[in-house]
Design a protein around this motif. Sequence first.
Motif, mmCIF file in Angstrom:
data_model
loop_
_atom_site.group_PDB
_atom_site.id
_atom_site.type_symbol
_atom_site.label_atom_id
_atom_site.label_comp_id
_atom_site.label_asym_id
_atom_site.label_seq_id
_atom_site.Cartn_x
_atom_site.Cartn_y
_atom_site.Cartn_z
ATOM 1 N N GLY A 61 0.820 -1.211 0.000
ATOM 2 C CA GLY A 61 0.000 0.000 0.000
ATOM 3 C C GLY A 61 0.851 1.257 0.000
ATOM 4 N N ALA A 62 1.929 1.256 0.777
ATOM 5 C CA ALA A 62 2.819 2.414 0.850
ATOM 6 C C ALA A 62 3.512 2.659 -0.487
ATOM 7 C CB ALA A 62 3.853 2.206 1.956
ATOM 8 N N VAL A 63 3.954 1.582 -1.133
ATOM 9 C CA VAL A 63 4.641 1.725 -2.424
ATOM 10 C C VAL A 63 3.680 2.251 -3.489
ATOM 11 C CG1 VAL A 63 5.826 0.484 -4.276
ATOM 12 C CG2 VAL A 63 6.346 -0.054 -1.900
ATOM 13 N N VAL A 64 2.449 1.711 -3.503
ATOM 14 C CA VAL A 64 1.454 2.178 -4.482
ATOM 15 C C VAL A 64 1.163 3.658 -4.272
ATOM 16 C CG1 VAL A 64 -0.952 1.999 -5.228
ATOM 17 C CG2 VAL A 64 0.378 -0.072 -4.826
ATOM 18 N N ALA A 65 0.953 4.052 -3.008
ATOM 19 C CA ALA A 65 0.683 5.461 -2.703
ATOM 20 C C ALA A 65 1.856 6.347 -3.113
ATOM 21 C CB ALA A 65 0.385 5.620 -1.212
ATOM 22 N N ALA A 66 3.073 5.885 -2.829
ATOM 23 C CA ALA A 66 4.261 6.662 -3.175
ATOM 24 C C ALA A 66 4.390 6.828 -4.692
ATOM 25 C CB ALA A 66 5.507 5.992 -2.612
ATOM 26 N N LEU A 67 4.105 5.749 -5.425
ATOM 27 C CA LEU A 67 4.192 5.820 -6.887
ATOM 28 C C LEU A 67 3.182 6.804 -7.462
ATOM 29 C CD1 LEU A 67 4.700 2.094 -7.984
ATOM 30 C CD2 LEU A 67 6.276 3.986 -8.380
ATOM 31 N N GLU A 68 1.966 6.765 -6.942
ATOM 32 C CA GLU A 68 0.918 7.639 -7.458
ATOM 33 C C GLU A 68 1.161 9.100 -7.082
ATOM 34 O OE1 GLU A 68 -1.883 6.897 -9.487
ATOM 35 O OE2 GLU A 68 -0.574 5.172 -9.778
ATOM 36 N N LEU A 69 1.615 9.344 -5.857
ATOM 37 C CA LEU A 69 1.807 10.716 -5.385
ATOM 38 C C LEU A 69 3.078 11.349 -5.925
ATOM 39 C CD1 LEU A 69 0.715 10.286 -1.639
ATOM 40 C CD2 LEU A 69 -0.590 11.345 -3.501
ATOM 41 N N SER A 70 4.039 10.531 -6.306
ATOM 42 C CA SER A 70 5.323 11.063 -6.762
ATOM 43 C C SER A 70 5.402 11.274 -8.265
ATOM 44 C CB SER A 70 6.471 10.118 -6.335
ATOM 45 O OG SER A 70 6.349 8.859 -6.981
ATOM 46 N N LYS A 71 4.310 11.056 -8.962
ATOM 47 C CA LYS A 71 4.316 11.247 -10.404
ATOM 48 C C LYS A 71 4.557 12.713 -10.753
ATOM 49 C CE LYS A 71 1.483 7.358 -12.006
ATOM 50 N NZ LYS A 71 0.224 6.960 -12.655
ATOM 51 N N THR A 72 5.484 12.942 -11.650
ATOM 52 C CA THR A 72 5.779 14.290 -12.118
ATOM 53 C C THR A 72 5.103 14.512 -13.469
ATOM 54 O OG1 THR A 72 7.786 13.591 -13.284
ATOM 55 C CG2 THR A 72 8.016 14.174 -10.946
ATOM 56 N N THR A 73 5.276 15.702 -14.013
ATOM 57 C CA THR A 73 4.681 15.997 -15.323
ATOM 58 C C THR A 73 5.248 15.091 -16.408
ATOM 59 O OG1 THR A 73 6.357 17.733 -15.600
ATOM 60 C CG2 THR A 73 4.174 18.392 -14.781
ATOM 61 N N LYS A 74 6.493 14.623 -16.219
ATOM 62 C CA LYS A 74 7.100 13.708 -17.180
ATOM 63 C C LYS A 74 6.429 12.339 -17.163
ATOM 64 C CE LYS A 74 11.731 15.782 -17.119
ATOM 65 N NZ LYS A 74 13.172 15.536 -16.855
ATOM 66 N N ASP A 75 5.843 12.003 -15.991
ATOM 67 C CA ASP A 75 5.178 10.703 -15.855
ATOM 68 C C ASP A 75 3.699 10.768 -16.217
ATOM 69 O OD1 ASP A 75 7.525 9.452 -14.831
ATOM 70 O OD2 ASP A 75 7.137 10.420 -12.899
ATOM 71 N N ARG A 76 3.214 11.962 -16.510
ATOM 72 C CA ARG A 76 1.799 12.137 -16.833
ATOM 73 C C ARG A 76 1.650 12.539 -18.294
ATOM 74 N NH1 ARG A 76 -0.896 12.271 -11.909
ATOM 75 N NH2 ARG A 76 0.405 12.783 -10.103
ATOM 76 N N ILE A 77 0.542 12.152 -18.862
ATOM 77 C CA ILE A 77 0.266 12.478 -20.257
ATOM 78 C C ILE A 77 -0.701 13.660 -20.287
ATOM 79 C CG2 ILE A 77 -0.661 11.615 -22.436
ATOM 80 C CD1 ILE A 77 0.018 8.803 -21.534
ATOM 81 N N ASN A 78 -0.336 14.723 -20.988
ATOM 82 C CA ASN A 78 -1.206 15.891 -21.116
ATOM 83 C C ASN A 78 -2.331 15.578 -22.085
ATOM 84 O OD1 ASN A 78 0.368 17.558 -19.393
ATOM 85 N ND2 ASN A 78 1.817 17.945 -21.056
ATOM 86 N N THR A 79 -3.556 15.749 -21.620
ATOM 87 C CA THR A 79 -4.720 15.402 -22.427
ATOM 88 C C THR A 79 -5.665 16.602 -22.518
ATOM 89 O OG1 THR A 79 -5.870 14.536 -20.469
ATOM 90 C CG2 THR A 79 -4.572 12.971 -21.771
ATOM 91 N N SER A 80 -6.782 16.383 -23.206
ATOM 92 C CA SER A 80 -7.777 17.444 -23.386
ATOM 93 C C SER A 80 -8.986 17.200 -22.486
ATOM 94 C CB SER A 80 -8.234 17.478 -24.843
ATOM 95 O OG SER A 80 -8.937 16.289 -25.169
ATOM 96 N N PRO A 81 -9.762 18.253 -22.176
ATOM 97 C CA PRO A 81 -10.989 18.070 -21.362
ATOM 98 C C PRO A 81 -11.970 17.092 -21.993
ATOM 99 C CG PRO A 81 -10.393 20.393 -21.483
ATOM 100 C CD PRO A 81 -9.493 19.681 -22.452
ATOM 101 N N ALA A 82 -12.075 17.122 -23.334
ATOM 102 C CA ALA A 82 -13.005 16.206 -24.015
ATOM 103 C C ALA A 82 -12.582 14.755 -23.798
ATOM 104 C CB ALA A 82 -13.051 16.523 -25.507
ATOM 105 N N PHE A 83 -11.276 14.513 -23.880
ATOM 106 C CA PHE A 83 -10.790 13.153 -23.650
ATOM 107 C C PHE A 83 -11.005 12.730 -22.202
ATOM 108 C CE2 PHE A 83 -7.358 10.479 -21.979
ATOM 109 C CZ PHE A 83 -7.603 9.316 -22.694
ATOM 110 N N LEU A 125 5.534 3.628 -17.255
ATOM 111 C CA LEU A 125 6.316 3.146 -18.389
ATOM 112 C C LEU A 125 5.710 3.580 -19.718
ATOM 113 C CD1 LEU A 125 7.085 -0.473 -17.094
ATOM 114 C CD2 LEU A 125 8.778 1.321 -17.485
ATOM 115 N N MET A 126 4.378 3.487 -19.825
ATOM 116 C CA MET A 126 3.731 3.805 -21.094
ATOM 117 C C MET A 126 3.591 5.300 -21.333
ATOM 118 S SD MET A 126 0.887 0.801 -21.695
ATOM 119 C CE MET A 126 -0.036 1.095 -20.192
#
Length: 460
Positions: A13-35, A304-305
């Motif tokens: 649980g701690a690792v999952v929370a850390a992975l989700e909370l530590s995501k930076t803009t490089k780890d996120r995909i910029n999308t549109s409101p419609a998507f 990764l993706m």
Amino acid sequence: MEVFYYLVFGALGAVVAALELSKTTKDRINTSPAFNSFKNNYLLVYSLMMAGDWLQGPYVYFLYSQYGFGKGEIGQLFIAGFGSSMLFGTIVGSLADKQGRKRACITYCITYILSCITKHSPQYKVLMIGRVLGGIATSLLFSAFESWLVAEHNKRGFDQQWLSLTFSKAIFLGNGLVAILSGLFGNLLVDSFALGPVAPFDAAACFLAIGMAIILSSWTENYGDPSESKDLLSQFRGAAVAIASDEKIALLGAIQSLFEGSMYTFVFLWTPALSPNDEDIPHGFIFATFMLASMLGSSLASRLMAHSSPRVESYMQIVFVVSSISLMLPIAANFLVASSKVKGGGISFSGCIQLLGFCTFEACVGIFWPSIMKMRSQYIPEEARSTIMNFFRIPLNIFVCIILYNVNAFPITVMFGMCSIFLFVASILQRRLMVIADKPKTEDWTAVKDRDTEADPLNI
């Protein structure tokens, strides 16, 4: 040893929370409101569909035993479900491509609701009908929804990379969080409220009905190739030609069958592996731990993706090797750790080691699902997507039926060894897929199919 369960669950649980909370803009995909609106609608529906599936799983065997059926009769009921998925899955997949994926998703809801209703009857024939309906529904769950999503995503002109975001979130929620909450909710209905083992099936039917209402009110229809003949035989032939004419599709089908076959076998084996001497283990809590490990895997897959490197075809080789090693642990523990002859008690030291290995395997499962979805969206032609996806499930269902029929014929270590070998073979095939991933097909499958149709216009 009870503290061990909480330590493993807490660490995951701690690792999952850390992975989700530590995501930076490089780890996120910029999308549109419609998507985002489209994605959230699909995730809501998919979560409801998976809730309807997960609520039933832990109580199917228990319900049949409460009705007085023995192990042999229950085994036959389970085989009927997988056999139904194998026999009818390809047909309903083809109908989904021809008659519409939205209709197929609605059919899934109706079929599974009817299957839930049959659980109220203690009659063996009625329960058998329910298992057949459940097998058909399972085929639709793992083909129609993904096919609708890919087609609708492309029809709306969204970026192809954004599909990976929807896939990873769907697995994180549907195969992780929803699975855990469904297990807890089912336990609440059966144990806390004492509503009996049928209660989770009634709750599942309610969730499926809610999801169906959302589909009816907000989804649009899409098809595979509505311009061609509706003849099922032609559709089957087209799917077979697609697999035979493109090595990438054939490899993808073999990889999927090998991994999922090992995964479903693991479902039958983990309980006797952790409690060989009837040790008292918390099945529900261990199941929740496995689902948390799966969430960890889907979170890793999301990261990764989100990047162009490493490619899915590349890192999945490592995933298959790691999963192969993790299922070798029961064999290693059998040789290296002295087995206890004492009946009952808590989980053994060997069981603790195996539990860690099983959590690793479940993390690999969490990476596998969004990754295989991503590869299917790239390599499987839109015209017969549902049909081809259900073709992939034929060897899987044959394999699982054979395992169920012979579950007592082989020692558990042999079964795990077989699964480990299958996963290693999957890694070799994945390596081949990576090598040829960028190579163009020698001939488009639709051209091959059209030529075959011209040579045999009557489909004889």
